[in-house]
Design an enzyme around this catalytic site. Sequence first.
Site, mmCIF file in Angstrom:
data_model
loop_
_atom_site.group_PDB
_atom_site.id
_atom_site.type_symbol
_atom_site.label_atom_id
_atom_site.label_comp_id
_atom_site.label_asym_id
_atom_site.label_seq_id
_atom_site.Cartn_x
_atom_site.Cartn_y
_atom_site.Cartn_z
ATOM 1 N N ASP A 27 13.393 77.205 39.853
ATOM 2 C CA ASP A 27 13.198 78.064 38.681
ATOM 3 C C ASP A 27 14.350 79.064 38.639
ATOM 4 O O ASP A 27 14.983 79.331 39.659
ATOM 5 C CB ASP A 27 11.847 78.784 38.740
ATOM 6 N N ASP A 33 21.833 80.521 41.794
ATOM 7 C CA ASP A 33 20.449 80.884 42.170
ATOM 8 C C ASP A 33 19.467 80.015 41.398
ATOM 9 O O ASP A 33 18.984 80.412 40.361
ATOM 10 C CB ASP A 33 20.239 82.374 41.886
ATOM 11 N N GLU A 91 9.540 80.767 42.326
ATOM 12 C CA GLU A 91 10.067 81.677 43.348
ATOM 13 C C GLU A 91 10.523 82.995 42.770
ATOM 14 O O GLU A 91 10.346 84.051 43.364
ATOM 15 C CB GLU A 91 11.218 81.014 44.120
ATOM 16 N N GLU A 92 11.153 82.937 41.581
ATOM 17 C CA GLU A 92 11.671 84.182 40.996
ATOM 18 C C GLU A 92 10.535 85.146 40.641
ATOM 19 O O GLU A 92 10.734 86.346 40.569
ATOM 20 C CB GLU A 92 12.519 83.882 39.748
ATOM 21 N N GLU A 118 19.331 78.980 49.394
ATOM 22 C CA GLU A 118 19.730 80.086 48.508
ATOM 23 C C GLU A 118 21.172 80.475 48.827
ATOM 24 O O GLU A 118 21.648 80.272 49.950
ATOM 25 C CB GLU A 118 18.823 81.292 48.763
ATOM 26 N N HIS A 134 21.511 86.132 39.083
ATOM 27 C CA HIS A 134 20.853 86.947 38.044
ATOM 28 C C HIS A 134 21.874 87.623 37.116
ATOM 29 O O HIS A 134 21.497 88.474 36.322
ATOM 30 C CB HIS A 134 19.929 88.020 38.648
#
Length: 432
Positions: free
Chosen positions: A108, A140, A174-175, A200, A403
């Site tokens: 995600d 990410d 996960e986010e 990651e 992000h």
Amino acid sequence: MSILDARLRGHETPFNANEITERRDIIMSSLYGQIAQKAKDYESTTASFLMDMVRIPSFSCQEREVVQRIRQEMEKVGFDEVRIDGLGSVIGRIGSGKRVIAFDAHIDTVGTGNMSAWKGGGPFEPRVEDGKVFGRGTVDQEGGMAAMVYAGKILKDLKLYDQFTLLFTGTVMEEDCDGLCWQYLINEEKIKPELVVITEPTNMNIYRGHRGRMEIRVSFSGRSCHGSAPERGDNAIYKASRTALEIEKLNQRLKADPFLGKGTVTVTQATSSSPSLCAVADGATLHLDRRLTSGETKESAMAEVADAARRAGLKEEDFKAEVLQYSEKAYTGLVYPTEKYYPTWAMPEDSSFLKQAVEAYQGVFEKEPLVDKWTFSTNGIATAGMHGIPTLGLGPGNEVHAHASNEHCPVEHLSGAAAFYAALVAHMNGKS
Ligand SMILES: [Zn+2]
């Protein structure tokens, strides 16, 4: 330039032409050399797979389509089994040995942020420029997913895993709630690997832990009365305010760990309730963001909050502190609630898994890795933090681009990570 050439040129004392030929033969005859070369051979396919994933928006709780795309690639490269669990994560398996290693990528992504800040075609129109893949999720962390699948392909090609069952998990949500997917895999799917490798972003370094975190709500009760005569009431906002100032002092008292850094706490939101703007507030809440360093637990953190309220002069009946709950619905429709407590973890410096990871890294890249920690949180909070499963990580891309707009990952990181994952398995399997 091939990985071999890069390795030869990167050597401290440059080789002459004869030595290069000789050296190339030595490297190619080693298994690490073969793994590195295979990874390079698959590099553009790995990048194309990443770009396909980027084209499919996959925000938390909306991962259905990207999971199907990953399943397709796993089947294409010849995984032995591919299935999807109740929460919607995809689990690819290679081998059926007694020992289990899991490689994990959450698939995600966060939202796009300001669309006008994206250059080129935007977050979902990936492009390769200057040797980097641009697009939401490249760092990410769908880059890690792409590298994992091609590590599986290399391991299949070279047959380097006879002792192992290798699991490659593309995990969801996960986010939104780190580790929830792995709580599900461990508790419901009964997966218990001897080692979990988190993919990651680490900028190709080896990471072995990070701070934990929790989200806390403190509610304060008071007694409302007419605002013209406040002495008749008991104002909950004053209790919250005094406590907030004690939280600020608490933050200064929190200790630092030499590896993970300092624990922190801060007030992130304050709200209140009152029958009218002309009445004393009968309720107030503070939301706290707490980052937990080594040795700090849910129990110790909650005790500190209660202590801060007492230092502010509050009695037990004046306040209630609690950990928030996460209970969003997965794309499969399943709700799998959990507390928003994400425990700290760190693999010990002298762990044999870390030693083997460092050796595999030296074998593939012919240099020393930097062993460090993530600044942000990962699914390691569930595997290592909650369940004590040895966990470490290496991933393509630099976390500073996570992000952010114009997120991008070097293409050579994709093949490098694939080579490392395959080399680690080969080394643990005793073939390198
Ligand atoms: Zn992430």
